[in-house]
Design a protein around this motif. Structure first.
Motif, PDB file in Angstrom:
ATOM      1  N   PRO A   1       8.402  -1.889 -39.266  1.00  0.00           N
ATOM      2  CA  PRO A   1       9.573  -1.303 -39.931  1.00  0.00           C
ATOM      3  C   PRO A   1      10.799  -2.222 -39.947  1.00  0.00           C
ATOM      4  N   ALA A   2      11.127  -2.869 -38.843  1.00  0.00           N
ATOM      5  CA  ALA A   2      12.327  -3.715 -38.797  1.00  0.00           C
ATOM      6  C   ALA A   2      12.184  -4.941 -39.701  1.00  0.00           C
ATOM      7  N   GLY A   3      11.056  -5.639 -39.608  1.00  0.00           N
ATOM      8  CA  GLY A   3      10.846  -6.825 -40.439  1.00  0.00           C
ATOM      9  C   GLY A   3      10.823  -6.502 -41.916  1.00  0.00           C
TER      10      GLY A   3
ATOM     11  N   SER B   1       5.204   9.497 -40.104  1.00  0.00           N
ATOM     12  CA  SER B   1       4.337   8.653 -39.275  1.00  0.00           C
ATOM     13  C   SER B   1       4.725   7.190 -39.481  1.00  0.00           C
ATOM     14  N   ARG B   2       4.525   6.387 -38.463  1.00  0.00           N
ATOM     15  CA  ARG B   2       4.845   4.970 -38.563  1.00  0.00           C
ATOM     16  C   ARG B   2       4.049   4.319 -39.690  1.00  0.00           C
ATOM     17  N   THR B   3       2.793   4.708 -39.828  1.00  0.00           N
ATOM     18  CA  THR B   3       1.954   4.140 -40.888  1.00  0.00           C
ATOM     19  C   THR B   3       2.526   4.456 -42.263  1.00  0.00           C
ATOM     20  N   ASP B   4       2.940   5.704 -42.485  1.00  0.00           N
ATOM     21  CA  ASP B   4       3.530   6.067 -43.781  1.00  0.00           C
ATOM     22  C   ASP B   4       4.847   5.340 -44.014  1.00  0.00           C
ATOM     23  N   LEU B   5       5.628   5.154 -42.954  1.00  0.00           N
ATOM     24  CA  LEU B   5       6.879   4.411 -43.086  1.00  0.00           C
ATOM     25  C   LEU B   5       6.600   2.975 -43.522  1.00  0.00           C
ATOM     26  N   VAL B   6       5.658   2.315 -42.855  1.00  0.00           N
ATOM     27  CA  VAL B   6       5.340   0.923 -43.182  1.00  0.00           C
ATOM     28  C   VAL B   6       4.756   0.815 -44.589  1.00  0.00           C
ATOM     29  N   ARG B   7       3.873   1.727 -44.959  1.00  0.00           N
ATOM     30  CA  ARG B   7       3.293   1.685 -46.318  1.00  0.00           C
ATOM     31  C   ARG B   7       4.370   1.852 -47.384  1.00  0.00           C
TER      32      ARG B   7
ATOM     33  N   LEU C   1       7.606   1.133 -47.083  1.00  0.00           N
ATOM     34  CA  LEU C   1       8.418  -0.084 -47.102  1.00  0.00           C
ATOM     35  C   LEU C   1       7.695  -1.205 -47.854  1.00  0.00           C
ATOM     36  N   LEU C   2       6.394  -1.327 -47.646  1.00  0.00           N
ATOM     37  CA  LEU C   2       5.614  -2.339 -48.376  1.00  0.00           C
ATOM     38  C   LEU C   2       5.622  -2.052 -49.875  1.00  0.00           C
ATOM     39  N   ASP C   3       5.461  -0.788 -50.250  1.00  0.00           N
ATOM     40  CA  ASP C   3       5.499  -0.418 -51.674  1.00  0.00           C
ATOM     41  C   ASP C   3       6.832  -0.794 -52.305  1.00  0.00           C
ATOM     42  N   GLN C   4       7.917  -0.590 -51.565  1.00  0.00           N
ATOM     43  CA  GLN C   4       9.248  -0.917 -52.080  1.00  0.00           C
ATOM     44  C   GLN C   4       9.455  -2.434 -52.152  1.00  0.00           C
ATOM     45  N   LEU C   5       8.916  -3.154 -51.178  1.00  0.00           N
ATOM     46  CA  LEU C   5       9.091  -4.604 -51.128  1.00  0.00           C
ATOM     47  C   LEU C   5       8.284  -5.323 -52.194  1.00  0.00           C
ATOM     48  N   LEU C   6       7.112  -4.794 -52.485  1.00  0.00           N
ATOM     49  CA  LEU C   6       6.197  -5.449 -53.433  1.00  0.00           C
ATOM     50  C   LEU C   6       5.859  -4.543 -54.601  1.00  0.00           C
ATOM     51  N   PRO C   7       6.828  -4.188 -55.429  1.00  0.00           N
ATOM     52  CA  PRO C   7       6.487  -3.347 -56.569  1.00  0.00           C
ATOM     53  C   PRO C   7       5.557  -4.117 -57.502  1.00  0.00           C
ATOM     54  N   PRO C   8       4.563  -3.432 -58.089  1.00  0.00           N
ATOM     55  CA  PRO C   8       3.619  -4.138 -58.967  1.00  0.00           C
ATOM     56  C   PRO C   8       4.306  -4.879 -60.107  1.00  0.00           C
ATOM     57  N   SER C   9       5.470  -4.392 -60.521  1.00  0.00           N
ATOM     58  CA  SER C   9       6.169  -5.012 -61.642  1.00  0.00           C
ATOM     59  C   SER C   9       6.862  -6.322 -61.268  1.00  0.00           C
ATOM     60  N   ASP C  10       7.126  -6.554 -59.972  1.00  0.00           N
ATOM     61  CA  ASP C  10       7.894  -7.734 -59.586  1.00  0.00           C
ATOM     62  C   ASP C  10       7.652  -8.146 -58.132  1.00  0.00           C
ATOM     63  N   PRO C  11       6.506  -8.756 -57.829  1.00  0.00           N
ATOM     64  CA  PRO C  11       6.252  -9.196 -56.448  1.00  0.00           C
ATOM     65  C   PRO C  11       6.787 -10.596 -56.143  1.00  0.00           C
ATOM     66  N   ALA C  12       7.647 -11.127 -57.018  1.00  0.00           N
ATOM     67  CA  ALA C  12       8.107 -12.512 -56.894  1.00  0.00           C
ATOM     68  C   ALA C  12       8.817 -12.789 -55.577  1.00  0.00           C
ATOM     69  N   ASP C  13       8.654 -14.005 -55.105  1.00  0.00           N
ATOM     70  CA  ASP C  13       9.361 -14.532 -53.934  1.00  0.00           C
ATOM     71  C   ASP C  13       9.079 -13.807 -52.625  1.00  0.00           C
TER      72      ASP C  13
END
Length: 160
Positions: free
Chosen positions: A12-14, A103-109, A111-123
């Motif tokens: 979660p923090a990273g 749940s921690r798993t749902d939180l991490v998933r 956050l990952l979805d927000q960080l890597l949207p299919p429309s723009d995973p750049a950088d």
């Protein structure tokens, strides 16, 4: 030229740090995590535990547009806390501000979805199943051991 930021740990923090840096632009992000990618598992029987995100944590989440709503869809909002005692009935405490239970798993998933949207995973680069074994702070170099027993080395401008 973008500064390369290496974040060791995709919990979660990273991940929240990566989301904030991505919004600021000017950074190329690489996250390296010891564990497996939580998006690739069904979650059934997976080790996870519930988290209660309260006022300060929610304030941090609100800095990323849409994140609080996305987490709310996977979690439960509560205005009560139950303190369970060894003997006797639980004591219910009413809270003025809502708490997000997730749940921690749902939180991490999420956050990952927000960080890597299919429309723009750049950088943003994510690597899983790699263990940090050494850091050279003078040269900003981190060395990792892969699950297969090999090693990799990452150079960066900023190491977190």
């Amino acid at each position: 030229m973008k500064r390369k930021v290496l974040i060791v740990g995709a919990g979660p923090a990273g991940l929240l740090l990566a989301l904030y840096l991505r919004r600021r632009q000017g950074y190329s992000l690489q996250l390296v995590e010891r564990g497996p990618d939580p998006r690739r598992s069904s979650g059934n029987g997976q080790r996870s535990f519930p988290l209660a995100i309260q006022t300060r944590g929610l304030r941090a989440l609100r800095g990323i547009p849409g994140l609080e709503r996305a987490l709310g869809e996977r979690g439960i909002w509560s205005r009560q806390v139950a303190l369970h005692r060894r003997r006797g009935a639980p004591r219910l405490i009413e809270r003025e501000a809502p708490t997000l239970l997730i749940s921690r798993t749902d939180l991490v998933r999420t956050l990952l979805d927000q960080l890597l949207p299919p429309s723009d995973p750049a950088d943003v680069v994510l690597r899983f199943n790699q263990t940090l074994v050494d850091i050279d702070t003078n040269g900003c170099i981190a060395r990792f051991e892969t699950q297969q027993g090999g090693t990799t080395e990452e150079r960066c401008d900023l190491l977190v």
